[in-house]
Design a protein around this motif. Structure first.
Motif, PDB file in Angstrom:
ATOM      1  N   PHE A  60       2.790  -1.699  29.214  1.00  5.11           N
ATOM      2  CA  PHE A  60       2.582  -2.878  30.046  1.00  5.11           C
ATOM      3  C   PHE A  60       2.346  -4.111  29.201  1.00  5.11           C
ATOM      4  O   PHE A  60       2.643  -5.237  29.605  1.00  5.11           O
ATOM      5  CB  PHE A  60       1.393  -2.639  30.977  1.00  5.11           C
ATOM      6  N   LEU A  68       5.009 -13.084  28.245  1.00  9.64           N
ATOM      7  CA  LEU A  68       4.374 -14.257  28.833  1.00  9.64           C
ATOM      8  C   LEU A  68       3.792 -15.143  27.751  1.00  9.64           C
ATOM      9  O   LEU A  68       3.969 -16.365  27.765  1.00  9.64           O
ATOM     10  CB  LEU A  68       3.270 -13.824  29.804  1.00  9.64           C
ATOM     11  N   HIS A 127       4.807  -7.014  28.943  1.00 10.99           N
ATOM     12  CA  HIS A 127       4.859  -8.145  29.886  1.00 10.99           C
ATOM     13  C   HIS A 127       3.973  -9.279  29.406  1.00 10.99           C
ATOM     14  O   HIS A 127       4.359 -10.448  29.421  1.00 10.99           O
ATOM     15  CB  HIS A 127       4.380  -7.702  31.275  1.00 10.99           C
ATOM     16  N   ALA A 128       2.765  -8.906  28.985  1.00  9.62           N
ATOM     17  CA  ALA A 128       1.837  -9.938  28.514  1.00  9.62           C
ATOM     18  C   ALA A 128       2.393 -10.618  27.267  1.00  9.62           C
ATOM     19  O   ALA A 128       2.246 -11.828  27.084  1.00  9.62           O
ATOM     20  CB  ALA A 128       0.471  -9.321  28.216  1.00  9.62           C
ATOM     21  N   ARG A 163       4.849   6.037  30.262  1.00  9.14           N
ATOM     22  CA  ARG A 163       4.050   4.931  29.737  1.00  9.14           C
ATOM     23  C   ARG A 163       2.646   5.388  29.392  1.00  9.14           C
ATOM     24  O   ARG A 163       1.979   4.810  28.573  1.00  9.14           O
ATOM     25  CB  ARG A 163       3.928   3.841  30.802  1.00  9.14           C
ATOM     26  N   GLY A 172       1.764  -0.447  42.228  1.00  8.13           N
ATOM     27  CA  GLY A 172       1.004  -1.387  41.420  1.00  8.13           C
ATOM     28  C   GLY A 172       0.299  -0.714  40.261  1.00  8.13           C
ATOM     29  O   GLY A 172       0.008   0.472  40.305  1.00  8.13           O
ATOM     30  N   PRO A 173      -0.007  -1.435  39.252  1.00 16.83           N
ATOM     31  CA  PRO A 173      -0.747  -0.889  38.114  1.00 16.83           C
ATOM     32  C   PRO A 173      -2.227  -0.791  38.457  1.00 16.83           C
ATOM     33  O   PRO A 173      -2.797  -1.732  38.967  1.00 16.83           O
ATOM     34  CB  PRO A 173      -0.521  -1.916  37.014  1.00 16.83           C
ATOM     35  N   LEU A 177      -4.150  -9.205  34.736  1.00 14.67           N
ATOM     36  CA  LEU A 177      -3.033  -8.754  35.550  1.00 14.67           C
ATOM     37  C   LEU A 177      -3.276  -7.365  36.109  1.00 14.67           C
ATOM     38  O   LEU A 177      -2.776  -7.034  37.179  1.00 14.67           O
ATOM     39  CB  LEU A 177      -1.743  -8.759  34.714  1.00 14.67           C
ATOM     40  N   ARG A 178      -4.036  -6.572  35.376  1.00 13.81           N
ATOM     41  CA  ARG A 178      -4.298  -5.220  35.868  1.00 13.81           C
ATOM     42  C   ARG A 178      -5.654  -5.099  36.549  1.00 13.81           C
ATOM     43  O   ARG A 178      -6.031  -4.045  36.996  1.00 13.81           O
ATOM     44  CB  ARG A 178      -4.222  -4.225  34.709  1.00 13.81           C
ATOM     45  N   LEU A 218      -4.798 -11.573  29.073  1.00 12.40           N
ATOM     46  CA  LEU A 218      -3.795 -11.716  30.130  1.00 12.40           C
ATOM     47  C   LEU A 218      -3.583 -10.385  30.831  1.00 12.40           C
ATOM     48  O   LEU A 218      -3.577 -10.291  32.064  1.00 12.40           O
ATOM     49  CB  LEU A 218      -2.459 -12.174  29.532  1.00 12.40           C
ATOM     50  N   CYS A 265      -0.922   2.619  33.324  1.00 17.23           N
ATOM     51  CA  CYS A 265       0.214   1.763  33.025  1.00 17.23           C
ATOM     52  C   CYS A 265       0.319   1.425  31.554  1.00 17.23           C
ATOM     53  O   CYS A 265       0.638   0.314  31.192  1.00 17.23           O
ATOM     54  CB  CYS A 265       0.101   0.465  33.813  1.00 17.23           C
TER      55      CYS A 265
END
Lengths: 360, 521
Positions: free
Chosen positions: A244, A251, A247-248, A141, A345-346, A185-186, A181, A351
């Protein structure tokens, strides 16, 4: 059931409903409205002063194609001249086709095109080579992180080559919504503090960058491209599925189904975030190696390249990593600290910050 | 069989890894859990000794855990005893959720049973009581200056001194307990509030009607939260509570933060998710459970048999995709399964948010519903708000379809997901005007919520009355302002902006433009 009349001209039959407002419009009226809105953004935000030489970051994709087309329509009114700058990251099977699309556009619109390649700028490191290097560490990634940072540098170089005074990129409202977002999240407070506006003024010698399409929704960009019959390259980068940002993006799709204005609401939130001064990034200085804008002694691009050269591709990824500022000779070096690799975790900056996010 | 150690994401500690399968392990956990609660309170030093604190209990696990901890905290020996005076409030929201009278009565019986064992005054209120709220509940009261560290220390020292004096007196002569605190030693039922019977059917009907008219679950949840907040605020003010404690856990707050972000509340995140929320002025909302994860709460409640009451909520049987709240919850919990530090990362980022500086609550107009300072821009700015209000789809020449009397500028009322009758332009001016009058006092996020409420008339009267008052009140001030700045064109009338003169003129113009363009109709 026959289509309703166009809300604007009341003459033609409506061909679409605007996603945000639900208004029924015919093709030409929609395109006119879209262009008027972009014009308004540029004028009200004072993004491109008359006389500016504008470098358009052209990737061949829908956003930059629409951006270039709209700016070309508006150029006389704004009093600016345009140059296309395309970046060749050296991703086999993807970038060549995209560049072909850019070349066709440049020919059709009669705009000067400059192509800058990673291979030339960064000592032979193409994205494929970077991906091979980072793949060895098990987390491929990270190649998106490289691409984003390096592309930004490449755009800057290309813009300077053509004598531009401003850089524009085709980020739309959905991109900005995904970015905010993702940053939450990160836990990327630094980027949250920097983002939110329509672009950056360009501190310390960097060219001012802006995003005229920032308030336009992605769906409308696609619709515009459709109605203007624009030729663009629509495939996804081969490395994208691992980023990553996916994911956003998922969402955001869900949120838009529940509330159509979700992207703009997120942009509004991003505009109004208030972060503690300690969380904000330090005022930038100059990179000790290449002189570009940097918040540490080495700019991100140089640090990443450094890591690649030393066989430690993850050197500059993540916060507070040791060894970053050292310019030691190549040789047997200790293996990179294993902490983020094994932690689930990121961490910030890691990530796979997908390329689009960095290109600002 | 529970795990021998619990990874606690917030603190990153692994508790008692070496304690293996001992019973004492749970004492460790309990001590840690309680310690966190006390530490959050102590660190922030906002709750003064002897202060009246209202505990907002929903019956759910987190708030039940909070109430239980307060109960335990008050019964400890004097050195470690919690020093404030608690009361509990429970809001019966059955009407908004469409529950039957019998179900509600049954839940209330369970609720009462638990409240009676607590020993502090309780207040059971039904959501229908919003119809009796006064408009003053929406006004920010003058704020008592928040205690500085010095003031807090002084207050604690004087309180302890008082205790010692009373204890000494008690030993000398009085036969009553030597505690001498304000807290009564038996349940204080004369301070409690309990509805004698079910609320009037008309009110229940009106509330049901209001909630049924709301088109999306997201808007329903937001509206419910707003009304509940106003109600609790009113109870607190009426009974002299200066603090309200809510049981939001770390997990809940992370979800809330992302939800508020998606709703357009980016400007208010620090108030919505921080430890203290002083937007109301005299009553401060605190969140002492904010460092406990839902998992820890569940463990604690299970191990120590904390009583709770399950109450169906507005979204109990809804699908996951039905509302932004549900979506965000599902997304975060799924992501958490893949990246276990997601919740704590979001939480840590929330700690870096600051409350944008505001001196007192008089500066700048406040949202009618959420009482945060308005975060709207002018209607033609290059921002998200501007993008929502402007519209370049209509060309100037008016056709028979255009609204009679509408200004020559763009009018984007029609087809905005609003009622179909918007198209025709035959809606009476009065109704439009009253809707506009409410909307102009709302922040961005509340306006978007109200977009899903087609008619504002079923709203409780206190909201409509206050909106009217605000619209009418400052016109004299605006007139005065316009005389001073005579280079501005077109007088504003009926716009309700308050605040310093330069901002006021701009706000008034912005509000007027927004109404004229009839966007959020």
């Amino acid at each position: 059931m026959p289509a309703p009349q166009c809300f604007s001209c009341h003459a033609a039959r409506a061909a679409l409903r605007r996603p945000r407002s639900g208004q029924a419009l015919c093709g030409p009226c929609f395109c006119t409205a879209f262009e008027a809105e972009v014009l308004h953004t540029v004028l009200a935000g004072r993004l491109l002063p008359p006389g500016a030489v504008v470098a358009v970051g052209a990737s061949g994709g829908k956003d930059s194609t629409v951006l270039a087309h709209v700016l070309r329509e508006l150029a006389p009114q704004l009093g600016v001249s345009l140059r296309l700058v395309a970046v060749d990251e050296g991703i086999g099977g993807y970038r060549d086709a995209a560049l072909a699309a850019v070349r066709r556009q440049a020919a059709r619109w009669d705009l000067p095109l400059t192509v800058v390649a990673y291979a030339d700028l960064f000592g032979g490191w193409t994205m494929d080579a970077v991906a091979r290097s980072t793949a060895g560490t098990g987390r491929s990634r990270a190649c998106c992180t490289f691409c984003g940072v390096l592309r930004r540098r490449a755009l800057e170089e290309g813009a300077r080559l053509v004598g531009a005074t401003h850089i524009v990129t085709g980020h739309n409202a959905d991109d900005m919504a995904e970015t905010v977002l993702m940053n939450f999240l990160r836990g990327d407070a630094g980027r949250l503090a920097r983002g939110g506006g329509l672009g950056s003024r360009g501190e310390g010698g960097a060219l001012p960058r802006c995003r005229p399409l920032q308030l336009a929704s992605q769906k409308e960009v696609v619709l515009y491209a459709h109605f203007r019959r624009l030729d663009y390259f629509s495939e996804e980068c081969v490395y994208a599925p691992e980023a990553f940002r996916g994911h956003a993006r998922d969402l955001l799709k869900l949120l838009e189904a529940a509330r159509p204005s979700a992207a703009l609401d997120l942009v509004h939130s991003a505009e109004r975030l208030a972060l503690a001064p300690a969380a904000r990034p330090p005022p930038p200085g100059a990179c000790s190696r290449c002189g570009a804008l940097a918040s540490r002694s080495l700019c991100q691009a140089c640090a990443l390249l450094d890591g690649l050269q030393r066989g430690q591709p993850r050197l500059a990824i993540g916060k507070g990593r040791g060894g970053r500022d050292k310019e030691g000779p190549p040789g047997p070096l200790p293996p990179p600290p294993s902490d983020p690799e094994s932690a689930p975790g990121p961490a910030a900056g890691e990530c796979g910050a997908a390329c689009k996010e960095r290109c600002e | 069989m529970p795990q021998p150690w619990l990874p606690l994401p917030v603190s990153g500690q692994n508790l008692c890894q070496d304690a293996a399968f001992k019973d004492g392990i749970w004492d460790c956990f309990r001590a840690f859990y309680v310690h966190k609660f006390r530490a959050v309170l102590g660190k922030n030093r906002l709750i003064f000794p002897g202060e009246k604190v209202l505990l907002a209990w929903s019956g759910g696990p987190s708030s039940s855990s909070m109430v239980w901890q307060v109960l335990e905290g008050l019964s400890q020996d004097s050195a470690k005893r919690l020093r404030f005076v608690p009361g509990v409030v429970y809001v019966d929201e059955g009407a908004a959720c469409g529950r039957s009278r019998e179900d509600r009565a049954k839940t209330l019986t369970d609720v009462r049973q638990i409240l009676q064992t607590l020993g502090f005054p309780w207040h059971i209120v039904t959501l229908e009581e919003v119809f009796a709220l006064p408009p003053s509940v929406l006004r920010c009261s003058a704020q008592d200056p928040v205690g500085t560290v010095g003031t807090y220390k002084v207050a604690v020292d004087s309180f302890l001194q008082q205790q010692r004096t009373l204890a000494a007196e008690g030993l000398r002569g009085s036969p009553s307990s030597a505690q001498g605190e304000e807290q009564p030693s038996q349940p204080c039922t004369q301070d409690s509030q309990d509805p004698v019977g079910p609320p009037p059917a008309a009110q229940t009907e009106a509330l049901s009607q209001l909630f049924n008219s709301v088109k999306t679950l997201t808007a329903k949840e937001e509206l419910l939260q707003t009304l509940r907040t106003h109600l609790i605020l009113h109870v607190a003010r009426t009974h002299g509570y200066s603090k309200v404690m809510t049981g939001d856990s770390c997990t809940r707050l992370a979800i809330k933060l992302m939800t508020c972000l998606a709703l357009g509340r980016g400007a208010f995140l620090a108030w919505d998710t921080g430890f203290s929320d002083e937007r109301h002025g005299d009553v401060v909302v605190v969140r002492p459970m904010r460092e406990h994860t839902l998992k820890e709460v569940a463990f604690y409640n299970r191990l120590f048999a904390v009583p709770s009451v399950f109450t169906p909520a507005v979204d109990t049987k809804a699908s996951e995709k039905a509302s932004i709240h549900r979506l965000m919850e599902g997304f975060l919990l799924r992501l958490q399964a893949q990246f276990p530090s997601t919740v704590s990362t979001v939480y840590r980022t929330s700690e870096k948010l600051v409350k944008a500086p505001r001196d007192g609550c008089a500066a700048g107009p406040r949202c009618l519903l959420c009482m945060c300072s308005l975060d709207v821009d002018s209607a033609d700015s290059a921002t998200a708000f501007g993008a929502q209000t402007q519209d370049f789809s209509q060309t100037p020449p008016p056709t028979p379809r255009a609204k009679a009397g509408a200004p020559a500028g763009p009018c984007c009322a029609a087809g905005l997901g609003g009622a179909p009758n918007c198209w025709q332009g035959t809606r009476p001016c009065g109704r439009e005007g009253s809707r506009a009058r409410v909307l102009e006092h709302l922040c961005y996020a509340c306006r978007v919520t109200m977009k899903d409420v087609p008619c504002l008339d079923p709203l409780p009267p206190y909201i409509l009355v206050e909106a009217q008052l605000r619209s009418q009140r400052p016109s004299a001030e605006i007139q005065e302002h316009l005389v001073e700045n005579s280079d501005d064109e077109a007088p504003a009338s009926g716009s309700g902006a308050r605040g310093p003169p330069e901002q006021e003129g701009k706000e008034a113009r912005a509000a007027r433009d927004c109404i004229n363009k009839n966007f959020f109709n």
